[in-house]
Design a protein around this motif. Structure first.
Motif, PDB file in Angstrom:
ATOM      1  N   ARG A  75      -0.733  -2.095   0.653  1.00  0.00           N
ATOM      2  CA  ARG A  75      -1.613  -3.031  -0.034  1.00  0.00           C
ATOM      3  C   ARG A  75      -1.753  -2.606  -1.492  1.00  0.00           C
ATOM      4  O   ARG A  75      -2.309  -1.529  -1.776  1.00  0.00           O
ATOM      5  N   GLN A 108      -4.792   3.271   2.702  1.00  0.00           N
ATOM      6  CA  GLN A 108      -4.050   2.160   3.303  1.00  0.00           C
ATOM      7  C   GLN A 108      -4.417   1.987   4.774  1.00  0.00           C
ATOM      8  O   GLN A 108      -4.575   2.950   5.518  1.00  0.00           O
ATOM      9  N   ASP A 159      -1.815  -3.184   7.565  1.00  0.00           N
ATOM     10  CA  ASP A 159      -0.982  -3.491   6.400  1.00  0.00           C
ATOM     11  C   ASP A 159       0.330  -2.713   6.458  1.00  0.00           C
ATOM     12  O   ASP A 159       1.402  -3.258   6.168  1.00  0.00           O
ATOM     13  N   ILE A 161       2.383  -6.069   6.529  1.00  0.00           N
ATOM     14  CA  ILE A 161       2.255  -6.757   5.250  1.00  0.00           C
ATOM     15  C   ILE A 161       3.598  -7.270   4.722  1.00  0.00           C
ATOM     16  O   ILE A 161       4.639  -6.649   4.903  1.00  0.00           O
TER      17      ILE A 161
END
Length: 269
Positions: A188, A196, A200, A204
């Protein structure tokens, strides 16, 4: 169909799924030779070929020098390809380079498989994007009737060897060395490495893929398929879609030199 990261997070909270440690602090020495292997997705034959290329490359690079060698696998070992069980067998076998350290990261597909084992109704979407191929590789056949998802989950649990399950449940979510950070999907932007979130790291795409931010380390990742390694100033993507292209990619990091090894095609430039 893609599983939603949020519901997987809730499943992990509810059923106590393993969440890996934030980082490995036993990093290789400064002279390490690192091979980062992209998404394998049940392609055991391609993994054998890439391991052979890594072994030959390491002999050439090391010569008579004694340097640490690390193999980092960025996750998504299972699903889609024909032999997920065989892939895990190979990952549990001795490394292709004698004495090499191996780092196994968790991908979203491993997360989804564990979610299906924990709750086959809530985790049923796994069956739609590769889970059936994994079930077949363990000798579990889809059936009908009531509670058929539960029967599949129970069949997989019964046929999954204990070392395979332990492997899946103890995968890390990130690892770093020097100026590099290794994850499955990305990070991120705007958050420090230590901050983090696991969802993610496993799921992500945006805003990571389009970000021009110079992160606090160069991110090496898979998860998003590209025809050739996706080399950017702040990241390198190494998922070249082995299950449909036959091209499995490894990034070689040798000091400040980056290179690639691949199966099924000439090495990408």
């Amino acid at each position: 169909m893609v599983l939603r990261a949020g519901f997987l997070a809730r499943l992990r909270q509810r059923f106590g799924g393993a969440t890996a440690a934030l980082d490995s602090r036993s990093e290789p020495g400064s002279g390490a030779l690192i091979y980062a292997i992209g998404d394998i997705h049940g392609c055991a034959r391609e993994l054998d070929d890439l391991h052979a290329k890594i072994a030959a490359d390491a002999v050439q690079r090391l010569g008579a020098a004694a340097r640490p060698v690390t193999l980092v696998y960025v996750g998504d070992y299972i699903d889609r390809g024909p032999d997920s069980a065989g892939v895990i067998d190979r990952l549990l076998a001795p490394p292709p380079v004698s004495g090499a350290e191996r780092i196994f990261l968790r991908g979203n597909h491993e997360d989804a498989m564990l979610a299906f084992l924990a709750d086959p109704e809530a985790g049923a979407e796994w069956l739609d994007y590769g889970g059936l191929e994994t079930l077949s590789s363990y000798g579990v056949s889809p059936g009908g009737g009531p509670l058929w998802r539960h029967k599949l989950s129970e069949g997989l649990a019964a046929r999954l060897p204990a070392p395979h399950r332990q492997f899946l449940e103890t995968l890390r979510d990130r690892w770093s060395h020097g100026g590099y950070g290794f994850v499955h999907a990305g990070i991120r932007p705007g958050l420090a490495w230590e901050a983090q979130k696991t969802d993610d790291l496993l799921w992500i795409r945006e805003p990571f893929l389009s970000s021009r931010t110079r992160f606090d380390r160069k991110i090496i990742h898979g998860h998003t398929i590209t025809d050739r390694p996706d080399v950017r100033p702040n990241r390198v993507g190494i998922d070249t879609g082995a299950y449909h292209s036959g091209i499995l990619t490894a990034l070689v990091i040798d000091g400040d030199v980056e290179a690639f090894l691949q199966t099924g095609a000439p090495v990408a430039s």
